[in-house]
Design a protein around this motif. Structure first.
Motif, PDB file in Angstrom:
ATOM      1  N   UNK A 154       0.851  -1.188   0.000  1.00  0.00           N
ATOM      2  CA  UNK A 154       0.000   0.000   0.000  1.00  0.00           C
ATOM      3  C   UNK A 154       0.891   1.243   0.000  1.00  0.00           C
ATOM      4  N   UNK A 155       0.478   2.260  -0.753  1.00  0.00           N
ATOM      5  CA  UNK A 155       1.250   3.501  -0.793  1.00  0.00           C
ATOM      6  C   UNK A 155       0.473   4.645  -0.146  1.00  0.00           C
ATOM      7  N   UNK A 156       1.084   5.248   0.871  1.00  0.00           N
ATOM      8  CA  UNK A 156       0.728   6.605   1.306  1.00  0.00           C
ATOM      9  C   UNK A 156      -0.498   6.801   2.188  1.00  0.00           C
ATOM     10  N   UNK A 157      -0.704   8.100   2.482  1.00  0.00           N
ATOM     11  CA  UNK A 157      -1.679   8.523   3.483  1.00  0.00           C
ATOM     12  C   UNK A 157      -3.117   8.468   2.997  1.00  0.00           C
ATOM     13  N   UNK A 158      -3.305   8.176   1.712  1.00  0.00           N
ATOM     14  CA  UNK A 158      -4.684   8.063   1.210  1.00  0.00           C
ATOM     15  C   UNK A 158      -5.338   6.788   1.710  1.00  0.00           C
ATOM     16  N   UNK A 159      -4.541   5.835   2.184  1.00  0.00           N
ATOM     17  CA  UNK A 159      -5.069   4.504   2.474  1.00  0.00           C
ATOM     18  C   UNK A 159      -4.687   3.985   3.862  1.00  0.00           C
ATOM     19  N   UNK A 160      -4.766   4.847   4.871  1.00  0.00           N
ATOM     20  CA  UNK A 160      -4.354   4.406   6.218  1.00  0.00           C
ATOM     21  C   UNK A 160      -5.218   3.263   6.747  1.00  0.00           C
ATOM     22  N   UNK A 161      -6.464   3.180   6.290  1.00  0.00           N
ATOM     23  CA  UNK A 161      -7.364   2.176   6.864  1.00  0.00           C
ATOM     24  C   UNK A 161      -7.366   0.868   6.076  1.00  0.00           C
ATOM     25  N   UNK A 162      -6.771   0.882   4.900  1.00  0.00           N
ATOM     26  CA  UNK A 162      -6.843  -0.305   4.031  1.00  0.00           C
ATOM     27  C   UNK A 162      -6.216  -1.547   4.674  1.00  0.00           C
ATOM     28  N   UNK A 163      -5.023  -1.449   5.300  1.00  0.00           N
ATOM     29  CA  UNK A 163      -4.395  -2.686   5.794  1.00  0.00           C
ATOM     30  C   UNK A 163      -5.289  -3.465   6.765  1.00  0.00           C
ATOM     31  N   UNK A 164      -5.854  -2.785   7.779  1.00  0.00           N
ATOM     32  CA  UNK A 164      -6.684  -3.513   8.747  1.00  0.00           C
ATOM     33  C   UNK A 164      -7.959  -4.023   8.085  1.00  0.00           C
ATOM     34  N   UNK A 165      -8.500  -3.217   7.192  1.00  0.00           N
ATOM     35  CA  UNK A 165      -9.735  -3.613   6.502  1.00  0.00           C
ATOM     36  C   UNK A 165      -9.485  -4.862   5.650  1.00  0.00           C
ATOM     37  N   UNK A 166      -8.381  -4.860   4.931  1.00  0.00           N
ATOM     38  CA  UNK A 166      -8.041  -5.993   4.072  1.00  0.00           C
ATOM     39  C   UNK A 166      -7.802  -7.250   4.909  1.00  0.00           C
ATOM     40  N   UNK A 167      -7.180  -7.052   6.066  1.00  0.00           N
ATOM     41  CA  UNK A 167      -6.868  -8.208   6.915  1.00  0.00           C
ATOM     42  C   UNK A 167      -8.134  -8.883   7.447  1.00  0.00           C
ATOM     43  N   UNK A 168      -9.218  -8.125   7.534  1.00  0.00           N
ATOM     44  CA  UNK A 168     -10.476  -8.749   7.973  1.00  0.00           C
ATOM     45  C   UNK A 168     -10.913  -9.822   6.974  1.00  0.00           C
TER      46      UNK A 168
END
Ligand code: ADQ
Length: 527
Positions: A154-168
């Protein structure tokens, strides 16, 4: 260039960034494709080509929908497809809330400690959450399609929530994240309403590895976790966080540029001729030429730079007619009021300086108020005797490195703000504090007065150092660290990997496409 794909060990890279690597635009002569300039695309595109990975990004081009399939996929590069680009569609209100709103009006000023520009609106935050969930879903869908084990970057501050969301959706998937801007200390993060700072940190802790430019940014992140997430254990000495039964690693990976490419462009006949013409016009007979290059952004310290120049010509009248500045300043994020105000202020300040000190024969500041192509940029960098980088805060600042790479004649001096990530890695620059106009002016004067032998010594040292840390070294060090982590070399024995239950994001419909048992085993025919 070394082949960094060996660190992937057969895994397939799925990259997520806000900007796409290929954008289709509708013009008067039909549809054309554009590859955005910049180091990231030039470093990652060859890697993606070699690994047949997938790049997920916002489909921002005016002809993007016409050139992708109904899901938003297409093979790229368009004329020689080697990997998949998955475009995600955003409408006007998504862009206003997620991109211009929370990302660029709240996170951007907050992370750069420039809180006078900070604006928080609950509906922007809600939009950011919603759009992050959509991108996470798109990445998850792509992870089901690729052959081999996916590795998500993942790149940058546009996607701070993506990692935890994806891990779900995908508890075991390896996720890492490069944060391109500074990370703020806890007192800054506290400006966000209760719950929002925690959500951002938890989002980022969905990663296996979190990458910053500098140790300082790692340190700030760990302090924020200490302060806002009492259930997380910070192991500062090993730069790890234990949370939810998982271990998250942190690291400093200073980004760089494609040094050889800049050097090559600076050495072309065309650049040579342009640089000679520029020197003939502005720097003949012992006169000096300076340069600055930025997007017009309040983090770059452009008004502060203009104040220092004003003071220089005021205090040192002998430099009038003998020192000219080329200021390359491109409009940026022009939909936002602070950027419109800044642009107007910059134009007014340049006009005032030129009226105050200019003569019929001499203009103190030559303003190039548009995007400049790579060849011209390299020629200006090559011709200049000094480059002024005056960021009030900057994750890294690539302009500093581009100037050094293009200085093939080794006569230029880099005057560099202490508040850039670059200042922590480039020795031999003249370091300045852009908030202190006197110190800044003295720095410019010192650069102008520096003997030729000293300039050459410093520039040569900086160039040698830069050649040892290019964007490809950056890429390799990150992928090598990921490989170590995936091989389990860095797992702490006391942190057991517990899998959180798979849950569907709030507001998201349970979707058949997200059911791992429904995993399609085919690859796109048009790849
Ligand atoms: P930016 O804030 O965009 O990047 P920077 O690192 O300076 O800042 O990169 C700007 C790029 O745009 C440079 O490659 C420069 O040449 C180019 N550019 C600027 N004005 C231009 C013009 N008029 N014409 C042509 N090109 C122009 C963010 C972070 C930085 C971090 C980078 C990479 O804010 O701190 O260094 O990402 O991680």
């Amino acid at each position: 260039m070394t082949d960094v794909t060996r660190h992937l060990d057969g895994r397939t890279l799925i990259l997520l960034s806000n900007r796409e690597p290929y954008e289709h635009l509708a013009g008067t002569e039909g549809i054309h494709v554009r590859q955005p300039p910049g180091g990231l695309v030039s470093a990652l595109d060859p890697t993606m080509r070699r690994t047949s990975g997938t790049w997920v990004a916002w489909g921002s081009g005016s002809a993007d929908r016409e050139t992708a399939d109904e899901v938003g996929r297409l093979g790229v590069p368009p004329f020689e497809p080697a990997y998949t680009l998955r475009r995600v569609w955003l409408d006007e209100s998504d862009i206003a809330g997620y991109y211009l709103g929370f990302a660029n009006s709240a996170l951007w000023p907050l992370c750069h400690l420039l809180i006078q520009h900070f604006e928080f609106h609950r509906e922007h935050w809600e939009c950011y959450q919603h759009i992050n969930a959509r991108f996470a879903k798109a990445v998850y869908e792509e992870s089901l399609r690729v052959t081999g084990t996916p590795q998500v970057w993942v790149q940058d501050y546009h996607f701070a929530l993506v990692p935890a969301e994806l891990r779900r959706f995908a508890p075991d998937i390896f996720i890492h994240h490069f944060w391109h801007i500074p990370f703020p200390p806890p007192d800054m993060l506290r400006l966000l309403p209760p719950g929002v700072s925690e959500a951002l940190l938890r989002g980022l802790l969905g990663n296996d590895l979190l990458e910053f430019h500098t140790e300082r940014h790692c340190h700030n992140f760990l302090n924020c976790v200490r302060e806002f997430l009492p259930d997380a254990q910070v192991r500062g000495e090993s730069r790890r966080v234990a949370v939810d039964g998982r271990s998250v690693s942190l690291g400093a990976f200073p980004i760089s540029i494609d040094v050889d490419a800049f050097e090559r462009i600076a050495l072309t006949e065309e650049s040579d001729a342009r640089a000679s013409a520029l020197r003939q016009r502005y720097a003949r007979g012992g006169r000096a030429l300076g340069v600055s290059v930025d997007r017009i952004d309040y983090t770059k310290g452009i008004p502060e730079r203009l104040r220092a120049l004003d003071r220089l010509w005021h205090e040192s009248p002998e430099l009038r007619g003998r020192f000219t500045m080329i200021v390359v300043a491109t409009p940026s994020r022009t939909e936002l009021v602070p950027y419109q105000t800044l642009e107007a202020d910059v134009l007014a300040a340049v006009r005032e300086i030129n009226e105050r000190y200019g003569t019929d024969e001499w203009e103190p500041i030559v303003l190039i108020h548009e995007n400049v192509h790579a060849e011209l940029l390299a020629a200006i960098y090559r011709a200049a005797d000094l480059c002024l980088v005056s960021s009030l805060q900057d994750g890294m600042n690539l302009v500093a490195k581009e100037f050094v790479a293009s200085q093939v004649d080794e006569h230029g001096v880099l005057v560099l703000s202490r508040f850039t990530g670059a200042a922590e890695g480039i020795d031999e620059a003249v370091l300045i504090n852009p908030f202190n106009v006197g110190e800044f002016t003295d720095g410019i004067r010192a650069a102008l007065e520096m003997p030729a032998s000293e300039r050459q010594r410093r520039m040569r040292a900086m160039r040698t150092q830069l050649h040892r840390s290019t964007i490809f070294d950056w890429l390799e060090s990150i992928l090598a660290r990921c490989a170590e982590l995936m091989d389990g070399n860095c797992v702490e024995p006391d942190v057991e990997r517990r899998r959180p239950p798979v849950a569907v994001a709030d507001g998201a419909e349970p979707n058949a496409a997200l059911d791992p048992t429904d995993r399609p085993q085919w690859r796109d025919a048009h790849l």
